[in-house]
Design a protein around this motif. Structure first.
Motif, short mmCIF file in Angstrom:
data_model
loop_
_atom_site.label_atom_id
_atom_site.label_comp_id
_atom_site.label_asym_id
_atom_site.label_seq_id
_atom_site.Cartn_x
_atom_site.Cartn_y
_atom_site.Cartn_z
N TRP B 45 0.82 -1.22 0.00
CA TRP B 45 0.00 0.00 0.00
C TRP B 45 0.85 1.25 0.00
O TRP B 45 0.35 2.36 -0.14
N GLY B 242 0.62 1.87 -3.58
CA GLY B 242 -0.45 2.84 -3.45
C GLY B 242 -1.69 2.28 -2.81
O GLY B 242 -1.81 1.08 -2.58
N GLY B 243 -2.64 3.17 -2.50
CA GLY B 243 -3.89 2.75 -1.90
C GLY B 243 -3.82 2.66 -0.40
O GLY B 243 -3.06 3.39 0.23
N ASP B 244 -4.58 1.74 0.18
CA ASP B 244 -4.64 1.62 1.64
C ASP B 244 -4.55 0.15 2.03
O ASP B 244 -4.74 -0.73 1.21
#
Lengths: 322, 567
Positions: B45, B242-244
């Motif tokens: 993430w 990236g993202g969570d």
């Protein structure tokens, strides 16, 4: 129509001090905000604090804020955007790498939004307070009241997890080639584009409806109808054209807002655009990248404002640009 | 539960140095040929931002570099050294470690090639020292080479010379990949940033770079000339960033879109629910992270010579060992582990829980409100009108600061409740992480300044606890004079402890050294310098078919060459 060269020049000159002001404020806010690009090193017991301190010194983070700002500004005037503390490569390279993806996603979302918003808005305006109009209004209010991260999560839950139809991790660099590449790209783009498009379409519907309602009441529309023109011709030629004038300028004015909304969507779907670049830079306290991306955004605001004014004058000759 | 896979009681390094044969079992590897495994998809993430191991600030970067670059040796899950680019691990028996502890000789594996076909030699190893030790290079590895000199004895032998005897010598060239001399030679010092290879790694590793977008995607393909037989198994590897964390867990456990997700700081309850989809499982990797409460021994509420928590002062309440002991008895570790962290936080009473050879058996987890009450009575703290204890007109009120983080706020609430039962008023405070962990001299709420009574956060312990133990020595006391850059934030000073540390730092006998470290651990626990709460293993998720070894002491991808898919 004469090309408003003088107007553009004057507006650009006015824009320069605004950009300068924006950069001063941004830099000051970032300098005052807590955080340290090398804070992550502190969690590693094998890396003594001197290492992070040495890096801060090396990258000039210990200098007074005005000195750092002037250094940044001078470099910027020479076209040097600085380099990222996190990846140690040029900020301009990072932004250029991310820009195409953002433009593709935002561009297609905008087109889709207009394709939804304009017809619905016009149709609703021709039958105000009908069942269709009520539905369109409800859709519009729901559309811009529900935040994009929420619609994004709902779409992921339904289409990726329950139905298993679409991937929810977006990749700019797909390994497939040829037709498969476009199909994969299309599949992964559906959800982020839809989320953004629904949000935008909601406001376009409202703008389009109210603008068309105003035009529909005007005398020239009554005249056109009295001449016995088909309703379709009246709407397309006499109403739509005139009603579009304020909407087009609003589209231009809203471009920066679209980029802002895309930041969240990019984060949810892992779209490697400049929005997600900004978020990771903020999390990493990577000041040069934050400055670079926000600078691009502020330029976008100023350019879209200028564009809106120009478009307005071009579409509506009654307005003179001076 | 944390001790998963920790079966070997003594480390190979210890055994080898004590004159016993090395017993490291290589990770089970079944594929009979190189390649053919298809694509391996990893989801982080936080995306890797650079691919030069000497610049890697965080684990996300270090992990990505391990596809391409390899160190001389890696740490296995039990905290033992495993040779990678070295032919063997230096020890006293094989003559690799000098009896005076002032030098170490590494023998390199022969016939290893860089991705561009050039041979890997001792010149490359020496170059990594030259490169990193130059302050202008701005390498984060600079401290690994402190007081160290590296010489090539022959093309496959290097010697490290230290200024003074060094018990823990396995820092340089271990766990961090080595870069090739011929590629980086012209980019030492201030030109380091311009090296094209910073983004296009040329290493010895099992995979070669296909493409790299900083912060987003790393793509790699199999290295046909890799130096280990039948490896690697996968044809391509991709690390998407990236993202969570929650959606990363989803992509592995629920949709199986990805094979592996890294560092899932997600509530255990959510992870358990996702696991029910049956597509993947959560991996808990025991490592050295410890969540603890630090106790301030100086007075944080009075300013002396321009600083609060001045090391010259004494805490009006916490300098009393009885109060500290009561605070320790009131910390309900089992409840916190059970209700806040679940599988991701087993309760512990030790500073050093792992590797097992350093674990003390003299401590135990006790939660006893009655005993805490008795101790406080004994210390002269009498219950006041409102139930809060008072002594000499001072209320027994303490401030506990930590970061804004849900599990920590829950832990604070549990602690506050038990403190209330013993007549201690605990005021809870939460500071944003970017302030709490910053080195900002102007901010009073940083962890280093410790301008309050108690603080809660996580500390990392390495495969060798030496540097962690150093943070309790008296010369490490944080103060204004050193800009709070030292790590003893509790300002605790103890001569016995200092002596133990100094002895351990030069003790070459690993068994005796482990004893010293256990004694130091016990001293910290007895004096309640910090109150350990739970260990924090690394939490990852992986596809059911993925077979791999992960070490909590090294990068998650340290053994990426061995990763394969089972039936």
């Amino acid at each position: 129509v004469t090309f408003p060269g003088g107007f553009i020049l004057r507006r650009t000159l006015i824009a320069l001090p605004s950009l300068l002001g924006i950069s001063v404020i941004l830099f000051a806010v970032l300098a005052l905000a807590p955080g340290d690009p090398f804070a992550e090193l502190a969690s590693n017991p094998n890396i003594p604090p001197e290492v992070a301190a040495g890096l801060r010194e090396k990258f000039g983070l210990n200098d007074p804020v005005p000195v750092r700002y002037v250094r940044w500004l001078v470099a910027m005037l020479h076209g040097d955007w600085g380099f990222s503390f996190a990846s140690r490569i040029d900020v301009s390279a990072l932004i250029l790498q991310r820009l195409p993806t953002t433009l593709v996603v935002i561009g297609s979302a905008q087109v889709l939004a207009l394709l939804i918003g304009i017809p619905i808005g016009i149709y609703a305006a021709t039958r105000p307070y009908s069942l269709f109009d009520q539905l369109a209004n409800t859709f519009a209010f729901a559309g811009f009241s529900v935040p994009t991260f929420f619609t994004g999560l709902i779409l992921i839950l339904v289409f990726s997890i329950k139905l298993d139809w679409l991937p929810f991790v977006f990749r700019a660099d797909l390994p497939s080639t040829g037709a498969q590449f476009y199909w994969d790209y299309f599949k992964q783009a559906i959800m982020p584009v839809t989320v953004l498009a629904l949000f935008q379409a909601a406001s376009w519907t409202r703008y389009m409806r109210s603008s068309a309602l105003e035009v529909i009441r005007l005398d020239h529309v009554t005249t056109a109808r009295a001449k016995g023109l088909a309703e379709r011709t009246v709407i397309v030629k006499h109403v739509l054209r005139n009603a579009l004038i304020p909407v087009v300028t609003l589209v231009a004015l809203e471009i920066p807002a679209v980029f802002g909304g895309a930041i969240v969507t990019e984060q949810i779907f892992r779209v490697p655009g400049i929005g997600s670049l900004l978020i990771s830079a903020i999390l990493a306290n990577d000041t040069p990248v934050i400055m670079g991306v926000t600078f691009v955004f502020s330029c976008l605001v100023l350019i879209s404002n200028l564009l809106a004014d120009l478009l307005y004058g071009w579409l509506d000759p009654r307005i003179a640009l001076r | 539960m944390v001790q998963v896979g920790v079966a070997v009681p003594l480390a190979a390094e210890m055994l080898a140095q004590a004159g016993i044969a090395q017993t490291t079992t290589p990770p089970a590897y079944s594929p009979a040929k190189r390649g053919g495994g298809g694509a391996l998809k990893l989801l982080y993430w936080q995306g890797a931002t650079l691919l030069n191991p000497h610049f890697a600030t965080g684990t996300k970067d270090l992990d990505a570099t391990r596809l391409f670059y390899e160190p001389l040796a890696s740490w296995d899950p039990d905290g033992n050294l495993v040779p990678i680019l070295a032919a063997e691990i230096p020890s006293l028996t094989n003559g690799g470690v000098a009896p005076d502890g002032k030098s170490v000789v590494w023998k390199l594996k022969p016939n290893v090639q860089w991705h561009d076909g050039k041979p890997f030699t001792s010149a490359d190893v020496v170059f990594n020292w030259v490169y990193a030790a130059n302050p202008d290079t701005a390498a984060v590895t600079i401290a690994e080479f402190k007081d160290t000199k590296v010489t090539a004895l022959d093309p496959l032998t290097v010697r490290l010379d230290f200024e003074k005897p060094r018990a823990f010598w396995a820092e340089a060239f271990v766990s961090r990949g080595l870069i090739p001399k011929h590629v980086f030679e012209n980019y030492t010092g201030s030109k380091s940033r311009e090296a094209p290879a910073n983004l296009k790694p040329v290493g010895t590793g099992p995979y070669r770079l296909t493409s790299f977008t900083p912060g987003d995607l790393v793509r790699a393909s199999l290295n046909p000339n890799y130096h280990q037989p039948n490896r690697p198994y996968f044809d391509t590897v991709e690390i998407k960033g990236g993202g969570d964390a929650v959606s990363a867990a989803r992509a592995v456990l629920q949709t199986a879109e990805y094979d592996y997700a890294w560092n899932l700081q997600v509530e255990d309850e959510i992870l358990t629910r996702m696991e029910k989809a049956g597509k993947g499982k959560v991996q808990l990797v025991a490592g050295g992270a410890l969540e603890f409460v630090a106790v301030q021994m100086a007075d944080p509420w009075t300013e002396v010579e321009g600083e609060r928590s001045n090391p010259k002062t004494k805490h009006p309440i916490l300098s009393d060992p009885l109060v500290r002991s009561a605070l320790n008895l009131l910390l309900d570790r089992s409840a916190i582990s059970q209700f806040v962290y679940g599988r991701t936080g087993p309760a512990t009473a030790n500073v050093v829980d792992n590797p097992v050879r350093f674990r003390s058996k003299n401590t135990k987890i006790v939660y006893d409100v009655d005993q805490a009450n008795r101790l406080l009575d004994q210390a002269g703290w009498k219950r006041g009108q409102d139930g809060v204890r008072v002594k000499d007109g001072r209320r027994l009120k303490l401030v506990l600061n930590t970061t804004v983080n849900q599990p920590r706020q829950k832990t604070q609430a549990i602690y506050k409740q038990s403190c209330q039962k013993a007549g201690i008023e605990l005021e809870l405070k939460a500071t944003t992480g970017s302030v709490f962990f910053s080195a900002d001299e102007g901010n009073p709420d940083t962890a280093d300044k410790f301008y309050c009574d108690l603080e809660m956060f996580t500390v990392m312990v390495g495969p060798d606890p030496g540097s962690t133990m150093q943070a309790f020595c008296s010369w490490e006391v944080a103060a204004k004079a050193n800009k709070w850059q030292r790590r003893n934030i509790g300002r605790w000073r103890n001569e016995e402890y200092d002596a133990l540390y100094l002895a351990s730092d030069v003790e070459l006998d690993p068994v005796k050294r482990a004893e010293l470290i256990i004694k130091m651990n016990d001293l910290i626990v007895q004096h309640h310098v910090i109150l350990p709460i739970v260990a924090r293993p690394m939490v990852n998720a992986s596809n059911n078919r993925l077979q791999f070894v992960e070490s909590g002491w090294d990068s998650s991808l340290a053994f990426i060459a061995d990763w394969h898919r089972g039936a």
